[in-house]
Scaffold this motif. Structure first.
Motif, short mmCIF file in Angstrom:
data_model
loop_
_atom_site.label_atom_id
_atom_site.label_comp_id
_atom_site.label_asym_id
_atom_site.label_seq_id
_atom_site.Cartn_x
_atom_site.Cartn_y
_atom_site.Cartn_z
N THR A 88 0.80 -1.23 0.00
CA THR A 88 0.00 0.00 0.00
C THR A 88 0.83 1.28 0.00
O THR A 88 0.41 2.30 -0.52
CB THR A 88 -0.92 0.04 1.23
OG1 THR A 88 -0.13 -0.06 2.43
CG2 THR A 88 -1.92 -1.13 1.21
N LYS A 89 2.01 1.23 0.57
CA LYS A 89 2.82 2.44 0.73
C LYS A 89 3.55 2.79 -0.55
O LYS A 89 4.37 2.02 -1.05
CB LYS A 89 3.82 2.25 1.87
CG LYS A 89 4.60 3.51 2.20
CD LYS A 89 5.54 3.27 3.38
CE LYS A 89 6.32 4.53 3.72
NZ LYS A 89 7.25 4.30 4.86
N ASP A 90 3.25 3.97 -1.09
CA ASP A 90 3.90 4.41 -2.32
C ASP A 90 5.38 4.70 -2.11
O ASP A 90 5.82 5.04 -1.00
CB ASP A 90 3.23 5.67 -2.87
CG ASP A 90 2.00 5.35 -3.71
OD1 ASP A 90 1.77 4.16 -4.00
OD2 ASP A 90 1.26 6.28 -4.07
N VAL A 91 6.14 4.57 -3.18
CA VAL A 91 7.57 4.85 -3.16
C VAL A 91 7.80 6.27 -3.66
O VAL A 91 7.40 6.61 -4.78
CB VAL A 91 8.35 3.86 -4.05
CG1 VAL A 91 9.83 4.18 -4.01
CG2 VAL A 91 8.10 2.43 -3.60
N VAL A 92 8.42 7.08 -2.84
CA VAL A 92 8.75 8.45 -3.24
C VAL A 92 10.08 8.41 -3.98
O VAL A 92 11.06 7.83 -3.49
CB VAL A 92 8.85 9.37 -2.01
CG1 VAL A 92 9.26 10.77 -2.44
CG2 VAL A 92 7.53 9.38 -1.25
N ILE A 113 14.21 -0.81 -2.76
CA ILE A 113 14.60 -1.95 -1.93
C ILE A 113 13.78 -1.98 -0.65
O ILE A 113 13.29 -3.04 -0.21
CB ILE A 113 16.11 -1.90 -1.62
CG1 ILE A 113 16.92 -2.17 -2.90
CG2 ILE A 113 16.48 -2.90 -0.53
CD1 ILE A 113 18.41 -1.98 -2.72
N GLY A 114 13.60 -0.81 -0.04
CA GLY A 114 12.80 -0.74 1.18
C GLY A 114 11.36 -1.18 0.94
O GLY A 114 10.76 -1.87 1.77
N TRP A 115 10.81 -0.80 -0.21
CA TRP A 115 9.45 -1.21 -0.57
C TRP A 115 9.37 -2.73 -0.73
O TRP A 115 8.41 -3.36 -0.27
CB TRP A 115 9.04 -0.51 -1.86
CG TRP A 115 7.71 -0.93 -2.40
CD1 TRP A 115 6.47 -0.49 -2.02
CD2 TRP A 115 7.48 -1.87 -3.46
NE1 TRP A 115 5.49 -1.10 -2.76
CE2 TRP A 115 6.08 -1.96 -3.65
CE3 TRP A 115 8.31 -2.65 -4.26
CZ2 TRP A 115 5.49 -2.79 -4.60
CZ3 TRP A 115 7.74 -3.48 -5.21
CH2 TRP A 115 6.34 -3.54 -5.37
N TRP A 121 7.53 -8.08 1.55
CA TRP A 121 8.19 -9.06 2.42
C TRP A 121 9.03 -10.04 1.62
O TRP A 121 9.04 -11.24 1.88
CB TRP A 121 7.16 -9.82 3.26
CG TRP A 121 6.54 -9.01 4.35
CD1 TRP A 121 6.77 -7.68 4.64
CD2 TRP A 121 5.58 -9.45 5.31
NE1 TRP A 121 6.01 -7.27 5.70
CE2 TRP A 121 5.26 -8.35 6.14
CE3 TRP A 121 4.94 -10.66 5.54
CZ2 TRP A 121 4.35 -8.43 7.18
CZ3 TRP A 121 4.03 -10.75 6.59
CH2 TRP A 121 3.74 -9.65 7.40
N ILE A 122 9.74 -9.55 0.65
CA ILE A 122 10.62 -10.41 -0.13
C ILE A 122 11.80 -10.84 0.74
O ILE A 122 12.41 -10.02 1.42
CB ILE A 122 11.11 -9.69 -1.40
CG1 ILE A 122 9.92 -9.43 -2.33
CG2 ILE A 122 12.18 -10.51 -2.13
CD1 ILE A 122 10.27 -8.74 -3.62
N LYS A 123 12.12 -12.12 0.70
CA LYS A 123 13.15 -12.66 1.58
C LYS A 123 14.52 -12.11 1.22
O LYS A 123 14.82 -11.82 0.07
CB LYS A 123 13.15 -14.20 1.47
CG LYS A 123 11.84 -14.83 1.96
CD LYS A 123 11.89 -16.34 1.79
CE LYS A 123 10.58 -16.97 2.24
NZ LYS A 123 10.59 -18.45 2.08
N ASP A 124 15.37 -12.04 2.24
CA ASP A 124 16.72 -11.50 2.06
C ASP A 124 17.52 -12.27 1.02
O ASP A 124 18.35 -11.70 0.31
CB ASP A 124 17.48 -11.50 3.39
CG ASP A 124 16.98 -10.42 4.33
OD1 ASP A 124 16.29 -9.49 3.86
OD2 ASP A 124 17.27 -10.51 5.54
#
Length: 308
Positions: A88-92, A113-115, A121-124
């Motif tokens: 839901t959170k847009d990327v600025v 990357i943060g998104w 929740w993509i795994k490391d």
């Protein structure tokens, strides 16, 4: 009918200046490049893949489009959305006058990357770092991350790369077999190999050419179970084969490989050629508790560290 010229050209793929271990990565970059070009009117190729995305602009733009698709999906299919991770959170991000390697470019990539981590929740194990884009390294993780993002977007109805479409085709086939019961076909020698969007190609020269490199006294077996489905070697596990442009691709577990690289890891004579020789150690009964099974691969391994 599949393009015969594309099928045949796969047989000569080894003349490319990269090893079989690099071919599957090239095939995935090729697929993702075409996908990005279609979505955002870009001009990226497999050879310029990281350079074409190093400002982070297209990455962030795509992230926000995934958010829009997720919202539309949630509104249309609220019950199905309950079982999915909904970003839901847009990327600025900065989209103008961004120079590769600059602070703005790094910030864009970092936000993407943060998104991926926080919203999908993509795994490391599938993630990459900002500096990987700047220094054009760790291509594998960059590609695997984008494929995973594409998989999530496809669940919301977005256009998917061809590899993801082939995955869905195979998964649907597996579901159908589970619902109807797996038939018991007699195992046939390899004769007809490829199924791609309901098309069958007789006499698969690429597979014959690749298998023909086996130098074992008894050629490494590849046995057909049904169209596009095979058993290889002594394993009872099934592999699915599809043709992606000029690449003979193998679906194994949750990922993809090229047939040539897959055989390099499993055909004994190929393993020896690449220094990957396997051998058996006969252990006393008292050591049997020290044998462990590697996850995912199911291989039994003796771990001498457990003695300490």
């Amino acid at each position: 009918m599949a393009d015969q010229s594309n099928i045949q050209s796969a047989a000569s793929k080894s003349i490319r200046p990269f090893k079989s271990s690099e071919e599957y990565l090239y095939a995935m970059k090729e697929d993702l490049a075409e996908w990005f070009n279609t979505l955002y009117d870009l001009d990226i190729t497999a050879d310029t893949f990281m350079e074409g995305l190093d400002t982070g602009c297209a990455l962030c733009r795509h992230a926000n489009n995934v958010n829009r698709a997720a919202l539309d999906f949630q509104l249309e299919y609220p019950e199905a959305a309950l079982s999915l991770r909904m970003p839901t959170k847009d990327v600025v991000f900065q989209s103008r006058n961004v120079i590769p390697g600059s602070f703005l470019a790094r910030d864009n990539v970092s936000n993407f990357i943060g998104w991926c981590r926080q919203e999908l929740w993509i795994k490391d194990v599938l993630m990459f770092e900002t500096n990987d884009i700047v220094e054009k390294c760790n291509e594998k993780n960059f590609v695997l991350c984008l494929l995973e993002v594409a998989r999530r977007g496809a669940k919301f109805g977005m256009l998917a790369p061809m590899l993801i479409q082939l995955e869905e085709e195979i998964e649907e086939e597996i579901r159908d077999q589970e619902n109807l019961g797996e038939p018991n076909p007699s195992l046939l020698p390899i004769s007809r190999a490829f199924v791609q969007k309901e098309s069958v190609v007789d006499e698969p020269e690429p597979v014959r050419e690749i298998l023909g490199r086996c130098s074992c006294p008894a050629q490494f077996p590849m046995t057909k179970v049904s169209e596009g489905k095979y058993k290889v070697g002594d394993s009872s596990a099934l592999i699915f084969i599809r043709v992606l442009r000029t690449h003979v691709m193998v679906r194994v577990g949750g990922g993809w490989d090229t047939l040539e690289h897959y055989l390099d890891k499993h055909d004994p004579c190929r393993c020896a050629a690449f220094g990957e020789v396997t051998f058996t150690i006969v252990l006393p009964q008292c050591y049997h508790s020290l044998i462990t099974v590697l996850p995912y691969e199911g291989k039994k391994v003796f771990d001498p560290l457990l003695i300490l």
